[in-house]
Design a protein around this motif. Sequence first.
Motif, PDB file in Angstrom:
ATOM      1  N   CYS A 486      29.092  39.758  -9.697  1.00 20.43           N
ATOM      2  CA  CYS A 486      28.818  38.426 -10.243  1.00 20.43           C
ATOM      3  C   CYS A 486      29.086  38.393 -11.746  1.00 20.43           C
ATOM      4  CB  CYS A 486      27.371  38.023  -9.960  1.00 20.43           C
ATOM      5  SG  CYS A 486      27.013  37.773  -8.212  1.00 20.43           S
ATOM      6  N   ARG A 487      28.760  39.487 -12.414  1.00 22.44           N
ATOM      7  CA  ARG A 487      28.994  39.550 -13.857  1.00 22.44           C
ATOM      8  C   ARG A 487      30.485  39.493 -14.175  1.00 22.44           C
ATOM      9  NH1 ARG A 487      27.686  44.934 -17.216  1.00 22.44           N
ATOM     10  NH2 ARG A 487      29.559  45.519 -16.051  1.00 22.44           N
ATOM     11  N   ASP A 488      31.295  40.221 -13.386  1.00 21.53           N
ATOM     12  CA  ASP A 488      32.745  40.199 -13.599  1.00 21.53           C
ATOM     13  C   ASP A 488      33.312  38.806 -13.379  1.00 21.53           C
ATOM     14  OD1 ASP A 488      32.963  42.854 -14.295  1.00 21.53           O
ATOM     15  OD2 ASP A 488      33.320  43.530 -12.234  1.00 21.53           O
ATOM     16  N   VAL A 489      32.863  38.148 -12.318  1.00 22.62           N
ATOM     17  CA  VAL A 489      33.368  36.809 -12.008  1.00 22.62           C
ATOM     18  C   VAL A 489      33.037  35.840 -13.130  1.00 22.62           C
ATOM     19  CG1 VAL A 489      33.108  34.820 -10.464  1.00 22.62           C
ATOM     20  CG2 VAL A 489      33.373  37.129  -9.509  1.00 22.62           C
ATOM     21  N   GLU A 490      31.813  35.879 -13.628  1.00 22.55           N
ATOM     22  CA  GLU A 490      31.431  34.972 -14.721  1.00 22.55           C
ATOM     23  C   GLU A 490      32.232  35.255 -15.985  1.00 22.55           C
ATOM     24  OE1 GLU A 490      29.522  32.277 -14.583  1.00 22.55           O
ATOM     25  OE2 GLU A 490      29.528  32.736 -12.429  1.00 22.55           O
ATOM     26  N   ARG A 491      32.464  36.543 -16.234  1.00 27.92           N
ATOM     27  CA  ARG A 491      33.256  36.916 -17.421  1.00 27.92           C
ATOM     28  C   ARG A 491      34.684  36.392 -17.306  1.00 27.92           C
ATOM     29  NH1 ARG A 491      36.404  41.374 -18.181  1.00 27.92           N
ATOM     30  NH2 ARG A 491      35.594  42.309 -16.269  1.00 27.92           N
ATOM     31  N   ILE A 492      35.271  36.502 -16.118  1.00 24.26           N
ATOM     32  CA  ILE A 492      36.650  36.038 -15.926  1.00 24.26           C
ATOM     33  C   ILE A 492      36.711  34.515 -15.978  1.00 24.26           C
ATOM     34  CG2 ILE A 492      38.568  35.961 -14.291  1.00 24.26           C
ATOM     35  CD1 ILE A 492      37.646  38.751 -13.332  1.00 24.26           C
ATOM     36  N   PHE A 514      39.782  31.197  -6.090  1.00 22.78           N
ATOM     37  CA  PHE A 514      40.403  32.517  -6.012  1.00 22.78           C
ATOM     38  C   PHE A 514      39.380  33.614  -6.320  1.00 22.78           C
ATOM     39  CE2 PHE A 514      42.562  36.059  -8.147  1.00 22.78           C
ATOM     40  CZ  PHE A 514      43.497  36.424  -7.183  1.00 22.78           C
ATOM     41  N   LEU A 515      38.579  33.409  -7.350  1.00 28.31           N
ATOM     42  CA  LEU A 515      37.592  34.412  -7.744  1.00 28.31           C
ATOM     43  C   LEU A 515      36.459  34.536  -6.730  1.00 28.31           C
ATOM     44  CD1 LEU A 515      37.397  33.636 -11.571  1.00 28.31           C
ATOM     45  CD2 LEU A 515      38.444  35.633 -10.491  1.00 28.31           C
ATOM     46  N   ASN A 516      36.086  33.406  -6.127  1.00 28.61           N
ATOM     47  CA  ASN A 516      35.004  33.442  -5.138  1.00 28.61           C
ATOM     48  C   ASN A 516      35.376  34.297  -3.933  1.00 28.61           C
ATOM     49  OD1 ASN A 516      33.352  31.846  -6.705  1.00 28.61           O
ATOM     50  ND2 ASN A 516      34.012  29.932  -5.735  1.00 28.61           N
ATOM     51  N   GLU A 517      36.678  34.378  -3.618  1.00 24.64           N
ATOM     52  CA  GLU A 517      37.122  35.203  -2.498  1.00 24.64           C
ATOM     53  C   GLU A 517      36.759  36.665  -2.720  1.00 24.64           C
ATOM     54  OE1 GLU A 517      38.624  34.651   0.517  1.00 24.64           O
ATOM     55  OE2 GLU A 517      38.083  32.554   0.129  1.00 24.64           O
ATOM     56  N   TYR A 518      36.737  37.084  -3.979  1.00 24.36           N
ATOM     57  CA  TYR A 518      36.472  38.490  -4.287  1.00 24.36           C
ATOM     58  C   TYR A 518      34.986  38.779  -4.448  1.00 24.36           C
ATOM     59  CZ  TYR A 518      41.415  39.293  -4.613  1.00 24.36           C
ATOM     60  OH  TYR A 518      42.738  39.411  -4.290  1.00 24.36           O
ATOM     61  N   GLN A 519      34.163  37.806  -4.130  1.00 30.25           N
ATOM     62  CA  GLN A 519      32.732  38.067  -4.036  1.00 30.25           C
ATOM     63  C   GLN A 519      32.296  38.159  -2.579  1.00 30.25           C
ATOM     64  OE1 GLN A 519      30.979  35.082  -7.015  1.00 30.25           O
ATOM     65  NE2 GLN A 519      29.955  37.033  -7.501  1.00 30.25           N
ATOM     66  N   ARG A 520      33.294  38.151  -1.710  1.00 34.81           N
ATOM     67  CA  ARG A 520      33.036  38.377  -0.288  1.00 34.81           C
ATOM     68  C   ARG A 520      33.487  39.784   0.061  1.00 34.81           C
ATOM     69  NH1 ARG A 520      35.401  33.037  -0.171  1.00 34.81           N
ATOM     70  NH2 ARG A 520      33.784  31.467   0.196  1.00 34.81           N
ATOM     71  N   GLU A 521      32.917  40.311   1.141  1.00 36.75           N
ATOM     72  CA  GLU A 521      33.203  41.687   1.530  1.00 36.75           C
ATOM     73  C   GLU A 521      34.666  41.845   1.945  1.00 36.75           C
ATOM     74  OE1 GLU A 521      31.099  43.595   4.924  1.00 36.75           O
ATOM     75  OE2 GLU A 521      29.761  44.360   3.358  1.00 36.75           O
ATOM     76  N   GLN A 522      35.315  42.901   1.430  1.00 36.40           N
ATOM     77  CA  GLN A 522      36.690  43.224   1.796  1.00 36.40           C
ATOM     78  C   GLN A 522      36.806  44.731   1.944  1.00 36.40           C
ATOM     79  OE1 GLN A 522      39.820  41.540  -0.575  1.00 36.40           O
ATOM     80  NE2 GLN A 522      38.772  39.599  -0.903  1.00 36.40           N
ATOM     81  N   THR A 523      37.835  45.142   2.669  1.00 37.15           N
ATOM     82  CA  THR A 523      38.071  46.582   2.784  1.00 37.15           C
ATOM     83  C   THR A 523      38.755  47.088   1.516  1.00 37.15           C
ATOM     84  OG1 THR A 523      40.256  46.347   3.793  1.00 37.15           O
ATOM     85  CG2 THR A 523      38.339  46.374   5.284  1.00 37.15           C
ATOM     86  N   VAL A 524      38.613  48.389   1.291  1.00 39.13           N
ATOM     87  CA  VAL A 524      39.296  49.012   0.150  1.00 39.13           C
ATOM     88  C   VAL A 524      40.806  48.803   0.271  1.00 39.13           C
ATOM     89  CG1 VAL A 524      39.843  51.238  -0.916  1.00 39.13           C
ATOM     90  CG2 VAL A 524      37.479  50.705  -0.260  1.00 39.13           C
ATOM     91  N   GLN A 530      46.096  43.865  -2.798  1.00 35.36           N
ATOM     92  CA  GLN A 530      46.114  42.852  -3.852  1.00 35.36           C
ATOM     93  C   GLN A 530      46.638  43.450  -5.159  1.00 35.36           C
ATOM     94  OE1 GLN A 530      45.904  39.774  -4.666  1.00 35.36           O
ATOM     95  NE2 GLN A 530      45.700  40.086  -6.885  1.00 35.36           N
ATOM     96  N   LEU A 531      46.214  44.662  -5.482  1.00 37.49           N
ATOM     97  CA  LEU A 531      46.688  45.317  -6.694  1.00 37.49           C
ATOM     98  C   LEU A 531      48.186  45.587  -6.624  1.00 37.49           C
ATOM     99  CD1 LEU A 531      43.747  47.837  -7.276  1.00 37.49           C
ATOM    100  CD2 LEU A 531      44.325  45.869  -8.709  1.00 37.49           C
ATOM    101  N   PHE A 532      48.677  45.970  -5.458  1.00 37.68           N
ATOM    102  CA  PHE A 532      50.114  46.219  -5.309  1.00 37.68           C
ATOM    103  C   PHE A 532      50.906  44.919  -5.444  1.00 37.68           C
ATOM    104  CE2 PHE A 532      54.044  46.872  -2.905  1.00 37.68           C
ATOM    105  CZ  PHE A 532      54.518  48.023  -3.527  1.00 37.68           C
ATOM    106  N   ASN A 533      50.390  43.840  -4.857  1.00 39.85           N
ATOM    107  CA  ASN A 533      51.069  42.543  -4.991  1.00 39.85           C
ATOM    108  C   ASN A 533      51.125  42.106  -6.459  1.00 39.85           C
ATOM    109  OD1 ASN A 533      51.442  42.350  -2.217  1.00 39.85           O
ATOM    110  ND2 ASN A 533      49.539  41.218  -1.893  1.00 39.85           N
ATOM    111  N   TRP A 534      50.063  42.414  -7.205  1.00 41.44           N
ATOM    112  CA  TRP A 534      50.046  42.112  -8.645  1.00 41.44           C
ATOM    113  C   TRP A 534      51.147  42.888  -9.370  1.00 41.44           C
ATOM    114  CZ3 TRP A 534      47.232  45.789 -12.109  1.00 41.44           C
ATOM    115  CH2 TRP A 534      47.312  45.411 -13.442  1.00 41.44           C
ATOM    116  N   LEU A 535      51.291  44.165  -9.027  1.00 41.16           N
ATOM    117  CA  LEU A 535      52.346  44.966  -9.642  1.00 41.16           C
ATOM    118  C   LEU A 535      53.722  44.367  -9.353  1.00 41.16           C
ATOM    119  CD1 LEU A 535      51.182  48.631  -8.840  1.00 41.16           C
ATOM    120  CD2 LEU A 535      51.065  47.447 -11.043  1.00 41.16           C
TER     121      LEU A 535
END
Length: 632
Positions: A486-492, A514-524, A530-535
């Motif tokens: 929650c702290r990361d989301v508010e900061r972003i 978009f940010l709310n999606e990452y406060q839901r449970e996801q697999t590693v 997502q990180l690879f798509n960013w690259l």
Amino acid sequence: MDFRVSATNAEVNHGAVVNDAVVNNEMSVISGHSPSLGSVGRVSPEPQIPGDQRPENATASNESLLQRVVSRVTETGNNLRESVDSAVGMTSRGMQMFSMLVQAYYYRASPEAVAKILSLAGIYGKLAQYLVARMDEFQHLLTGSDQQVAGFIGDLMRVVSQYPAGELNSDYVLDLLDEQIANSGYLDEMWANGVDISHVNTVGRGTICQLDRVDINGIDYVVKTVSPSLSRSIGGDVDLLTKCIIPAMGLMRHFSKSDVEVFSNAVKTFGQETDLSRELVNTEKQAAVLKRLSETKAYSIKVSVGDQTCQVPLKFKAPEVNETLSNSNILVMEFIDGCSLDRLEEVSERLRLWRPDWNNCEQLSEVQIKSIINSLYQQVLTVYLEAWQQSGFLNVDFQPGNFMMKLEGGGITVNFIDHGNCVVLKDFMGAINNVINYSLLHGLFVFFHNRCHGKNQAEENQSPSASDTLLVPSRIRDLTCIPLSCRDVERIKLLVSDYQRVFRETIIPSMDDFLNEYQREQTVEQVCLQLFNWLQSSWVLMNEDNDESRRALQRDAFVNDLPVLLYRLAIGNENFNLEDESQLRRKIDFAFDDIVRDMGFHMRLEDILLIRVKAQIEAFRMLVLEAVLGES
């Protein structure tokens, strides 16, 4: 003044300038290349021929061979000497910089200290603007008194950025122009009857270039030039920074490998401002962008006149450049009889002297002048952003001094000037996406660290072991986590709001969903994808391969290797302070950087330059609030 075509004149008139630059080894660096020492004097052995069978020209051949060897050794010796001179020059310049900074801090209350810093001039003014704009990102390098030192240096560097380039003799400027006219063919095509050139006055000097007003056959032009000694000094300083100082920061682990690459490229772009042919191309691009924009939208300034409101026409353009008379050392443009927007007193005075017909040819009131200046500043920023959004073309040196106001009849024209440092940037979200994805990376590490060391373990059977890391990476990938706290989301979200305030919501959209999606449970595995798509979307892939199967293999390798790396780091750093952003950056970002660079990914320079533009726009708005509106 009669037309003169003489390169010799330039050498004679400015021999003192050139000689001073050569003698002053601290301010000029001669770069050279030295071949491999193993190849020096390497000659194939001559076959042995019996004396009675030796050709008659053997002696001549031996002499020819000897001459070639002597010539090669002489050339190699000259190259080595130049390399030594370059190394000595770079060392001298580096020691000079360090000495000045130490003295400036020690004698920080003395005007002489500031004078010493100002003597750096050149590229350091541009670099200072860049570093000051990113000072908040370097806080991880500083603690306690170091921050006071950094603040002091930052204040001095702000002054450096306003220090003008070395003064050029007017005869030198005219000689450059004479030579270019002679080489351009203008005499035969347009000025067959001859040409008269005279120097009117020096318009101004920036951190690198000088501007002179020149009359050519009765028409005024602005001629932009660079001092040869300053150009050589800048070239040496670029080498010093990119080959020594910045890589040293990387070796000391203050910068990641990507940091070293990006900062080095940023310095090189500042050094490219000495190549005026680049500015010519950029000025023409900016002119075309503003022309297209003005064809689709009319701009005006509302001004109250009695009980009525007038719409004062407002035009935006870039100066016309003369390609034929310009080259990499000289840029010839139309003369603009106006003043830059950083000179508020002169802007106000010009408006006081203006007698537009829409105001019944009377002097403007102070209220009207203030209203015009306020609207002018606001619309300059609006058009700058709209032009960028429409074309992706961006001048990354946004400051009031790069906009010239000219009063024409009953309207106002603003010229966008100084296009030495421009980029094409269509991914407006790059800087924000970098923050989001690095936060995801940190979140994964925190997740692994908590599980490895007995914190926040919801299910014991989901905690991986050391053997899992080595043998079953899929077990780690299948773990579930909340990617962003929650702290990361508010900061972003605050960061996004800040960018929206600076660049406006039409360019920076809301990212709440978009940010709310990452406060839901996801697999590693999902987070790693997502990180690879960013690259793939935000970084540059060297030697890009369009083979889909190879891309898939690269993606699968990344998704396997990254969790293993983060988990190993978590195991080996039990006492790691998860609240310390600087520790996270050094430990996690640097390791991540090694992986992605091995895969061929490199960070885009444009995303970093956008941070500089953001800081400049914020400073621009503060100028409007404080200097124009009188608000704090």
